[in-house]
Design a protein around this motif. Structure first.
Motif, short mmCIF file in Angstrom:
data_model
loop_
_atom_site.label_atom_id
_atom_site.label_comp_id
_atom_site.label_asym_id
_atom_site.label_seq_id
_atom_site.Cartn_x
_atom_site.Cartn_y
_atom_site.Cartn_z
N ALA A 86 0.82 -1.22 0.00
CA ALA A 86 0.00 0.00 0.00
C ALA A 86 0.85 1.26 0.00
N ASP A 87 2.11 1.15 0.49
CA ASP A 87 2.99 2.33 0.51
C ASP A 87 3.60 2.62 -0.86
N GLY A 88 3.29 1.77 -1.86
CA GLY A 88 3.79 1.99 -3.21
C GLY A 88 5.15 1.40 -3.48
N VAL A 89 5.75 0.76 -2.48
CA VAL A 89 7.08 0.18 -2.63
C VAL A 89 6.95 -1.23 -3.21
N ARG A 90 7.84 -1.55 -4.16
CA ARG A 90 7.85 -2.86 -4.80
C ARG A 90 8.72 -3.82 -3.98
N TYR A 91 8.19 -5.02 -3.69
CA TYR A 91 8.91 -6.00 -2.89
C TYR A 91 9.10 -7.29 -3.68
N SER A 92 10.08 -8.09 -3.23
CA SER A 92 10.34 -9.39 -3.83
C SER A 92 10.65 -10.39 -2.72
N GLU A 93 10.07 -11.60 -2.81
CA GLU A 93 10.32 -12.65 -1.82
C GLU A 93 10.55 -13.97 -2.53
N ASN A 94 11.49 -14.76 -2.02
CA ASN A 94 11.71 -16.10 -2.55
C ASN A 94 10.61 -17.04 -2.07
N ILE A 95 10.29 -18.02 -2.89
CA ILE A 95 9.22 -18.96 -2.57
C ILE A 95 9.67 -20.39 -2.91
N SER A 96 9.04 -21.35 -2.25
CA SER A 96 9.17 -22.77 -2.58
C SER A 96 7.77 -23.35 -2.65
N GLY A 97 7.61 -24.42 -3.43
CA GLY A 97 6.28 -24.99 -3.54
C GLY A 97 6.29 -26.42 -4.04
N VAL A 98 5.12 -27.06 -3.93
CA VAL A 98 4.92 -28.41 -4.44
C VAL A 98 3.53 -28.49 -5.07
N ILE A 99 3.39 -29.47 -5.97
CA ILE A 99 2.10 -29.77 -6.59
C ILE A 99 1.72 -31.19 -6.17
N ALA A 100 0.59 -31.34 -5.49
CA ALA A 100 0.15 -32.65 -5.01
C ALA A 100 -0.38 -33.49 -6.15
N SER A 101 -0.59 -34.79 -5.89
CA SER A 101 -1.07 -35.70 -6.92
C SER A 101 -2.46 -35.33 -7.42
N ASP A 102 -3.25 -34.63 -6.59
CA ASP A 102 -4.57 -34.18 -7.03
C ASP A 102 -4.52 -32.82 -7.70
N GLY A 103 -3.29 -32.29 -7.90
CA GLY A 103 -3.12 -31.02 -8.60
C GLY A 103 -3.13 -29.79 -7.72
N GLU A 104 -3.32 -29.97 -6.41
CA GLU A 104 -3.34 -28.80 -5.52
C GLU A 104 -1.94 -28.20 -5.44
N ILE A 105 -1.87 -26.88 -5.52
CA ILE A 105 -0.61 -26.15 -5.44
C ILE A 105 -0.43 -25.62 -4.03
N SER A 106 0.75 -25.86 -3.45
CA SER A 106 1.09 -25.32 -2.13
C SER A 106 2.36 -24.50 -2.26
N ILE A 107 2.33 -23.26 -1.76
CA ILE A 107 3.48 -22.36 -1.85
C ILE A 107 3.77 -21.78 -0.47
N ILE A 108 5.02 -21.75 -0.10
CA ILE A 108 5.43 -21.13 1.16
C ILE A 108 6.42 -20.00 0.86
N ASP A 109 6.18 -18.82 1.43
CA ASP A 109 7.15 -17.74 1.31
C ASP A 109 8.34 -18.03 2.22
N HIS A 110 9.53 -17.62 1.82
CA HIS A 110 10.70 -17.82 2.65
C HIS A 110 10.70 -16.88 3.85
N ASP A 111 9.93 -15.79 3.77
CA ASP A 111 9.83 -14.86 4.89
C ASP A 111 8.61 -15.18 5.76
N ASP A 112 7.44 -15.14 5.18
CA ASP A 112 6.21 -15.39 5.92
C ASP A 112 5.08 -15.58 4.92
#
Length: 293
Positions: free
Chosen positions: A231-257
């Protein structure tokens, strides 16, 4: 007329062994099925339907595929068609399903068979095994082999055959392409789109400045980073990791929060539900599309 005749001949010639007429799950009639249709016959039947669609166009093809007395009902074989969101476009025996999204529908053992078929079609063509009621065998649950083919970026079609229940699913003889279990969708790419939701410190918020950049994938696991503007107009970037389950569900975790769960709603379209708790609680719904190269 000459081209149409070729399609009719192709469809008729795919039955290299006698196969009795069958019906879709839900029919109560018992049907005699004396032989099992070959995988080669199944592939040829679906190939002829895809060629018909590309020759005569989508509208005419869907009408023909939905005709129970049409040229694409041969013994136990018939053509069904779906878009990549899982909505039925054609079905000769279940017309009430046309226009209905069946992506979350399960087979007799709880597998998401429409989604599995769709995921294979996204990659071009291939086989999927699932379990279905066979009206020819007193409505017993039997393995069925589906073969699907992508027509274009908007829709796909397929057909299926019951396989000998005495033959185990593993190691079944099949022609090329191989019978495959549902493959993990490719998620690598740049995904951009909008979000809407609520942020504890800001209130209700909508934004069109979100990007998920998936840089690498190894089977179901993937990694990358995301970019967003606060909301402050500042652009941010965060690393992420994720997996795709056998039913196709996508799960993503931010490295920060924060974390997100989601699903594919098309070959190049995903929906994510992002949650972050604590003092900066966030709940956002993302609708993202993969950028074309």
């Amino acid at each position: 007329m000459f081209v149409l005749g070729l399609f009719l001949i192709t469809a008729g010639c795919t039955q290299d062994q006698p196969a009795a007429t069958t019906s879709t799950p839900g029919d109560t009639n018992t049907i005699q099925q004396e032989t099992y249709t070959s995988n080669e016959t199944l592939v040829a039947f679906v190939d002829s339907a895809a060629a018909y669609a590309k020759t005569y166009g989508k509208e005419k093809a869907l009408a023909e595929f939905s005709n129970p007395n049409g040229s694409f009902v041969e013994g136990e074989l018939y053509i069904y068609a779906y878009d990549f969101n899982g909505t039925t476009l054609a079905h000769p025996f279940n017309p009430e399903k046309i226009g209905v999204n069946r992506l979350a529908e399960t087979d007799a053992q709880g597998g998401y068979f429409i989604k599995d078929l769709r995921d294979v079609a996204i990659k071009g063509s291939g086989f999927v095994r699932f379990y279905y009621i066979n009206p020819a065998h007193n409505r017993s649950i039997e393995p069925k082999l589906g073969y699907v083919e992508k027509v274009d970026d908007d829709w796909w079609l397929g057909s299926g055959i019951y396989t000998d229940p005495t033959t185990p699913l593993t190691g079944a003889a099949t022609p090329s392409p191989e019978v495959t279990s549902p493959s993990t969708p490719d998620i690598v790419g740049v995904w951009t789109g909008t979000s809407s939701g609520h942020i504890k410190t800001v209130g209700f918020r909508e934004s069109a400045a979100h990007r998920y950049i998936i840089t690498a994938q190894n089977g179901p696991a993937f990694t990358g980073y995301k970019e967003y503007t606060k909301a402050d107009g500042v652009r941010y970037s965060e690393n992420i990791s994720g997996v795709i389950a056998s039913d196709g569900e996508i799960s993503i975790i931010d490295h920060d929060d924060g974390s997100a769960l989601g699903k594919f709603i098309g070959p190049d379209e995903i929906e994510l539900r992002y949650i972050e708790n604590g003092d900066t609680a966030v709940a956002l719904l993302f609708h993202l599309k993969r950028e074309k190269n």
